[in-house]
Scaffold this motif. Structure first.
Motif, PDB file in Angstrom:
ATOM      1  N   PHE A  52       0.833  -1.127   0.080  1.00 46.33           N
ATOM      2  CA  PHE A  52       0.036  -0.027   0.107  1.00 46.33           C
ATOM      3  C   PHE A  52       0.823   1.336   0.049  1.00 46.33           C
ATOM      4  O   PHE A  52       0.676   2.260  -0.692  1.00 46.33           O
ATOM      5  CB  PHE A  52      -0.984   0.017   1.180  1.00 46.33           C
ATOM      6  N   PHE A  56       1.236   3.983  -3.030  1.00 46.61           N
ATOM      7  CA  PHE A  56       0.676   5.384  -2.668  1.00 46.61           C
ATOM      8  C   PHE A  56       1.597   6.419  -2.920  1.00 46.61           C
ATOM      9  O   PHE A  56       1.325   7.170  -3.611  1.00 46.61           O
ATOM     10  CB  PHE A  56       0.229   5.324  -1.063  1.00 46.61           C
ATOM     11  N   ALA A 113      -5.254   0.008  -3.908  1.00 47.92           N
ATOM     12  CA  ALA A 113      -5.623   0.811  -2.864  1.00 47.92           C
ATOM     13  C   ALA A 113      -4.721   1.986  -2.706  1.00 47.92           C
ATOM     14  O   ALA A 113      -5.278   3.013  -2.549  1.00 47.92           O
ATOM     15  CB  ALA A 113      -5.971   0.148  -1.393  1.00 47.92           C
ATOM     16  N   GLY A 114      -3.563   1.699  -2.676  1.00 48.92           N
ATOM     17  CA  GLY A 114      -2.420   2.746  -2.448  1.00 48.92           C
ATOM     18  C   GLY A 114      -2.505   3.770  -3.507  1.00 48.92           C
ATOM     19  O   GLY A 114      -2.628   5.027  -3.047  1.00 48.92           O
ATOM     20  N   PHE A 116      -5.113   4.451  -5.456  1.00 47.06           N
ATOM     21  CA  PHE A 116      -6.380   5.247  -5.243  1.00 47.06           C
ATOM     22  C   PHE A 116      -6.516   6.317  -4.084  1.00 47.06           C
ATOM     23  O   PHE A 116      -7.005   7.598  -4.268  1.00 47.06           O
ATOM     24  CB  PHE A 116      -7.344   4.090  -4.751  1.00 47.06           C
ATOM     25  N   VAL A 117      -5.832   5.969  -3.023  1.00 47.48           N
ATOM     26  CA  VAL A 117      -5.878   6.973  -2.006  1.00 47.48           C
ATOM     27  C   VAL A 117      -4.763   8.006  -2.229  1.00 47.48           C
ATOM     28  O   VAL A 117      -4.858   9.305  -2.230  1.00 47.48           O
ATOM     29  CB  VAL A 117      -5.308   6.259  -0.627  1.00 47.48           C
ATOM     30  N   LEU A 120      -6.695  10.224  -4.246  1.00 48.77           N
ATOM     31  CA  LEU A 120      -7.654  11.162  -3.793  1.00 48.77           C
ATOM     32  C   LEU A 120      -6.819  12.348  -2.837  1.00 48.77           C
ATOM     33  O   LEU A 120      -7.463  13.426  -2.859  1.00 48.77           O
ATOM     34  CB  LEU A 120      -8.293  10.287  -2.506  1.00 48.77           C
ATOM     35  N   LEU A 121      -5.651  12.180  -2.391  1.00 43.09           N
ATOM     36  CA  LEU A 121      -4.945  13.199  -2.068  1.00 43.09           C
ATOM     37  C   LEU A 121      -4.531  14.157  -3.199  1.00 43.09           C
ATOM     38  O   LEU A 121      -4.641  15.335  -2.737  1.00 43.09           O
ATOM     39  CB  LEU A 121      -3.635  12.494  -1.269  1.00 43.09           C
TER      40      LEU A 121
END
Length: 150
Positions: A52, A56, A113-114, A116-117, A120-121
């Motif tokens: 993740f 990210f 997931a990483g 995607f986050v 978002l940031l």
């Protein structure tokens, strides 16, 4: 504080480029070397967290690099796809390697997931901290698209 950090990195674009390069090399190294070669780092006890965090960081730096290089809003969906494809490609590569690495759907899910986050940031930075980006980008003479102008 976030605004000043965004402004600092926008003004020092080569730090962002260097971090992106380092994260890319680090990610490829840790995901493609033989498992017995991985040093005893406690983060590897939390494999999915490691995936993740790596993806990210990679996706975030890719998107932020795009913003400061092009003075445009980052194409977030494409950046997310790039992170997703990078993560899934590494999982396929692990399956093909002859020294015991195997692909994992859960690792790929942590990679996605990483990414995607991170997107978002990036979206939050583009919408909320745009005013911190503009002065540094103009000072760096990257003002070629003017699409960050409100």
């Amino acid at each position: 504080m976030v605004g000043r950090t965004v402004s600092f990195f926008a003004a020092h674009k080569y730090i962002v480029y260097a971090l992106f390069t380092i994260i890319t090399i680090f990610t490829l190294y840790l995901t493609l070397i033989p498992l017995r070669s991985v040093p005893g780092i406690s983060l590897f006890e939390y494999n999915k967290l490691g995936h993740f965090l790596m993806f990210f960081g990679w996706t975030f730096m890719l998107g932020f690099s795009f913003i400061i290089r092009n003075n445009k809003l980052a194409p977030l969906f494409r950046i997310f796809l790039a992170g997703m494809v990078f993560g899934i490609s590494i999982e396929f590569a692990q399956e093909l390697l002859p020294y015991g690495r195997t692909a994992s759907v859960w690792d790929a899910a942590a990679d996605v997931a990483g990414s995607f986050v991170a997107v978002l940031l990036l979206w939050g930075i583009q919408t909320r901290y745009q005013s911190y980006l503009k002065p540094a980008l103009i000072k760096n003479n990257i003002n070629n698209g003017n699409t960050l102008e409100s």
